[in-house]
Design an enzyme around this catalytic site. Sequence first.
Site, PDB file in Angstrom:
ATOM      1  N   TYR A   1      -4.020  17.261  -8.750  1.00 21.52           N
ATOM      2  CA  TYR A   1      -3.364  16.166  -9.471  1.00 21.52           C
ATOM      3  C   TYR A   1      -2.273  16.722 -10.383  1.00 21.52           C
ATOM      4  O   TYR A   1      -1.142  16.227 -10.386  1.00 21.52           O
ATOM      5  CB  TYR A   1      -4.422  15.415 -10.271  1.00 21.52           C
ATOM      6  CG  TYR A   1      -3.910  14.346 -11.213  1.00 21.52           C
ATOM      7  CD1 TYR A   1      -3.584  13.076 -10.741  1.00 21.52           C
ATOM      8  CD2 TYR A   1      -3.802  14.585 -12.586  1.00 21.52           C
ATOM      9  CE1 TYR A   1      -3.155  12.081 -11.619  1.00 21.52           C
ATOM     10  CE2 TYR A   1      -3.383  13.599 -13.458  1.00 21.52           C
ATOM     11  CZ  TYR A   1      -3.055  12.347 -12.979  1.00 21.52           C
ATOM     12  OH  TYR A   1      -2.632  11.366 -13.836  1.00 21.52           O
TER      13      TYR A   1
ATOM     14  N   ASP B   1       0.873  -1.175   0.000  1.00 17.56           N
ATOM     15  CA  ASP B   1       0.000   0.000   0.000  1.00 17.56           C
ATOM     16  C   ASP B   1       0.910   1.225   0.000  1.00 17.56           C
ATOM     17  O   ASP B   1       1.559   1.524   1.015  1.00 17.56           O
ATOM     18  CB  ASP B   1      -0.911  -0.006   1.230  1.00 17.56           C
ATOM     19  CG  ASP B   1      -1.820   1.219   1.251  1.00 17.56           C
ATOM     20  OD1 ASP B   1      -1.740   2.050   0.316  1.00 17.56           O
ATOM     21  OD2 ASP B   1      -2.614   1.339   2.207  1.00 17.56           O
ATOM     22  N   VAL B   2       0.944   1.936  -1.102  1.00 21.30           N
ATOM     23  CA  VAL B   2       1.879   3.061  -1.212  1.00 21.30           C
ATOM     24  C   VAL B   2       1.525   4.214  -0.282  1.00 21.30           C
ATOM     25  O   VAL B   2       2.343   5.115  -0.079  1.00 21.30           O
ATOM     26  CB  VAL B   2       1.984   3.591  -2.670  1.00 21.30           C
ATOM     27  CG1 VAL B   2       2.434   2.508  -3.621  1.00 21.30           C
ATOM     28  CG2 VAL B   2       0.696   4.241  -3.133  1.00 21.30           C
TER      29      VAL B   2
ATOM     30  N   LYS C   1       1.680  15.902 -10.211  1.00 17.57           N
ATOM     31  CA  LYS C   1       2.424  15.326 -11.342  1.00 17.57           C
ATOM     32  C   LYS C   1       3.545  16.276 -11.773  1.00 17.57           C
ATOM     33  O   LYS C   1       4.623  15.837 -12.157  1.00 17.57           O
ATOM     34  CB  LYS C   1       1.478  15.024 -12.503  1.00 17.57           C
ATOM     35  CG  LYS C   1       0.465  13.904 -12.214  1.00 17.57           C
ATOM     36  CD  LYS C   1       1.137  12.555 -11.994  1.00 17.57           C
ATOM     37  CE  LYS C   1       0.138  11.403 -12.045  1.00 17.57           C
ATOM     38  NZ  LYS C   1       0.770  10.088 -11.809  1.00 17.57           N
TER      39      LYS C   1
HETATM   40  N1  LIG Z   1      -4.849   6.264 -18.108  1.00 15.83           N
HETATM   41  C1  LIG Z   1      -4.517   7.482 -18.537  1.00 15.83           C
HETATM   42  O1  LIG Z   1      -5.084   8.015 -19.501  1.00 15.83           O
HETATM   43  C2  LIG Z   1      -3.423   8.254 -17.832  1.00 15.83           C
HETATM   44  C3  LIG Z   1      -3.010   9.483 -18.361  1.00 15.83           C
HETATM   45  C4  LIG Z   1      -1.984  10.179 -17.733  1.00 15.83           C
HETATM   46  C5  LIG Z   1      -1.374   9.654 -16.606  1.00 15.83           C
HETATM   47  N2  LIG Z   1      -1.795   8.472 -16.108  1.00 15.83           N
HETATM   48  C6  LIG Z   1      -1.098   7.934 -14.938  1.00 15.83           C
HETATM   49  O2  LIG Z   1      -0.757   6.604 -15.220  1.00 15.83           O
HETATM   50  C7  LIG Z   1      -0.761   5.838 -14.011  1.00 15.83           C
HETATM   51  C8  LIG Z   1      -1.668   4.631 -14.160  1.00 15.83           C
HETATM   52  O3  LIG Z   1      -2.975   5.087 -14.361  1.00 15.83           O
HETATM   53  P1  LIG Z   1      -4.108   4.056 -14.755  1.00 15.83           P
HETATM   54  O4  LIG Z   1      -5.373   4.789 -14.788  1.00 15.83           O
HETATM   55  O5  LIG Z   1      -3.693   3.375 -16.001  1.00 15.83           O
HETATM   56  O6  LIG Z   1      -4.092   3.123 -13.469  1.00 15.83           O
HETATM   57  P2  LIG Z   1      -4.731   1.680 -13.243  1.00 15.83           P
HETATM   58  O7  LIG Z   1      -5.974   1.772 -12.456  1.00 15.83           O
HETATM   59  O8  LIG Z   1      -4.774   0.930 -14.522  1.00 15.83           O
HETATM   60  O9  LIG Z   1      -3.655   0.953 -12.338  1.00 15.83           O
HETATM   61  C9  LIG Z   1      -3.309   1.402 -11.066  1.00 15.83           C
HETATM   62  C10 LIG Z   1      -2.881   0.194 -10.252  1.00 15.83           C
HETATM   63  O10 LIG Z   1      -2.411   0.700  -8.996  1.00 15.83           O
HETATM   64  C11 LIG Z   1      -2.963  -0.091  -7.958  1.00 15.83           C
HETATM   65  N3  LIG Z   1      -3.060   0.746  -6.744  1.00 15.83           N
HETATM   66  C12 LIG Z   1      -4.014   1.680  -6.467  1.00 15.83           C
HETATM   67  N4  LIG Z   1      -3.809   2.197  -5.248  1.00 15.83           N
HETATM   68  C13 LIG Z   1      -2.708   1.587  -4.740  1.00 15.83           C
HETATM   69  C14 LIG Z   1      -2.006   1.696  -3.509  1.00 15.83           C
HETATM   70  N5  LIG Z   1      -2.407   2.535  -2.539  1.00 15.83           N
HETATM   71  N6  LIG Z   1      -0.899   0.938  -3.325  1.00 15.83           N
HETATM   72  C15 LIG Z   1      -0.498   0.081  -4.271  1.00 15.83           C
HETATM   73  N7  LIG Z   1      -1.130  -0.086  -5.460  1.00 15.83           N
HETATM   74  C16 LIG Z   1      -2.223   0.667  -5.689  1.00 15.83           C
HETATM   75  C17 LIG Z   1      -4.317  -0.538  -8.459  1.00 15.83           C
HETATM   76  O11 LIG Z   1      -4.760  -1.722  -7.790  1.00 15.83           O
HETATM   77  C18 LIG Z   1      -4.046  -0.753  -9.954  1.00 15.83           C
HETATM   78  O12 LIG Z   1      -3.673  -2.088 -10.237  1.00 15.83           O
HETATM   79  C19 LIG Z   1      -1.192   6.811 -12.913  1.00 15.83           C
HETATM   80  O13 LIG Z   1      -0.049   7.344 -12.276  1.00 15.83           O
HETATM   81  C20 LIG Z   1      -1.941   7.883 -13.667  1.00 15.83           C
HETATM   82  O14 LIG Z   1      -1.964   9.098 -12.975  1.00 15.83           O
HETATM   83  C21 LIG Z   1      -2.808   7.759 -16.685  1.00 15.83           C
END
Ligand SMILES: NC(=O)c1ccc[n+]([C@@H]2O[C@H](COP(=O)([O-])OP(=O)(O)OC[C@H]3O[C@@H](n4cnc5c(N)ncnc54)[C@H](O)[C@@H]3O)[C@@H](O)[C@H]2O)c1
Length: 299
Positions: free
Chosen positions: A185, A92-93, A189
């Site tokens: 957010y 858990d981060v 970032k």
């Molecule tokens: N999807 C997009 O369009 C997009 C765009 C820009 C940036 N991002 C960034 O990319 C990253 C991934 O985003 P995503 O939407 O693809 O995520 P996602 O939901 O696909 O994956 C996140 C993973 O993190 C895990 N997680 C959540 N809370 C946690 C915790 N407290 N401790 C440990 N693990 C935990 C979840 O179980 C999940 O498996 C993020 O940093 C997000 O801000 C995503």
Amino acid sequence: MITTTVCSGRGASPRPLRRFREEELDSGSELCLRGSSVAIIGAGQGMGEASARRFAQAGARVIVMDIDRRRAENVAQSIVAAGGNARALTVDVLDDENLIAALERARVEAGGMLEHLVTIVGMAGWSRLTEMSGEMWDAEQARNLRYFFIAARTVALMDPAPERRTITAIASVDGIRSAPFHAAYGAAKAGLVNLVKSMCIEWAPMQIRINAIAPGAIVSPRIPLADEASERARFSRIPAGVRGHPDDIANAALFLASPLASYITGQTLAVDGGLTALGPLDYSDVLAGMPGSGQTLGQ
Ligand SMILES: NC(=O)c1ccc[n+]([C@@H]2O[C@H](COP(=O)([O-])OP(=O)(O)OC[C@H]3O[C@@H](n4cnc5c(N)ncnc54)[C@H](O)[C@@H]3O)[C@@H](O)[C@H]2O)c1
């Protein structure tokens, strides 16, 4: 050559950052990570899962870390079933002690040394700034920025340390341009974008390269691919014409960890189909459907 007189970390002396050796490029693939280990935090799905598979294909031992045990185990098992090397660990981060202990366990599971760290976890909360509470602000910093500092510092201080290491954070295009209605957010970032620069200078003498990836709009389990017409309507402004795929982020993460990127540190690589070349996006559709302060992963 990177030289610096700024030196930190235990016993680090200001040596030039080591670049790849010729024999590493002769190993069959410049993206080969055989013999090294990577801890990927948030590897249970989406771009984290894609990164875990990509690093495993490149020969790395992968520690699949996620708060969701079942997800982490599924990813690790499927990598092993495909002939790769992976272990699952829960973390858990948001809990410093748990995060530090999990990374220590990851080092042991990795055979004693961790060469690479990739931090994927992040989430966007949506709110107008005038309606944003202090608690929401703090939560955004915790799950997008603060934990990266704790994780990177833990890995930087690991003993024994491998000859060379890489750390890669997942930032966002919203940390480069403005982030209206999810400004906390965006600020978190943007903090990552800045922090990798400071870490790169302080930790280059420790043979650590640190970079960030700024994804644009990426298809994810939380925001899956819609039908073609809806995708076109929502994402037509992306110069590439489509949303990115988790593999696009995984490929960038592998590149940044690889010997091919051995002269790249302190940078943020936008993987966004050209999105950052544009001005701010129109969020009116999001706002119209927003019941107060919604929240969603991504962007
Ligand atoms: N999807 C997009 O369009 C997009 C765009 C820009 C940036 N991002 C960034 O990319 C990253 C991934 O985003 P995503 O939407 O693809 O995520 P996602 O939901 O696909 O994956 C996140 C993973 O993190 C895990 N997680 C959540 N809370 C946690 C915790 N407290 N401790 C440990 N693990 C935990 C979840 O179980 C999940 O498996 C993020 O940093 C997000 O801000 C995503």
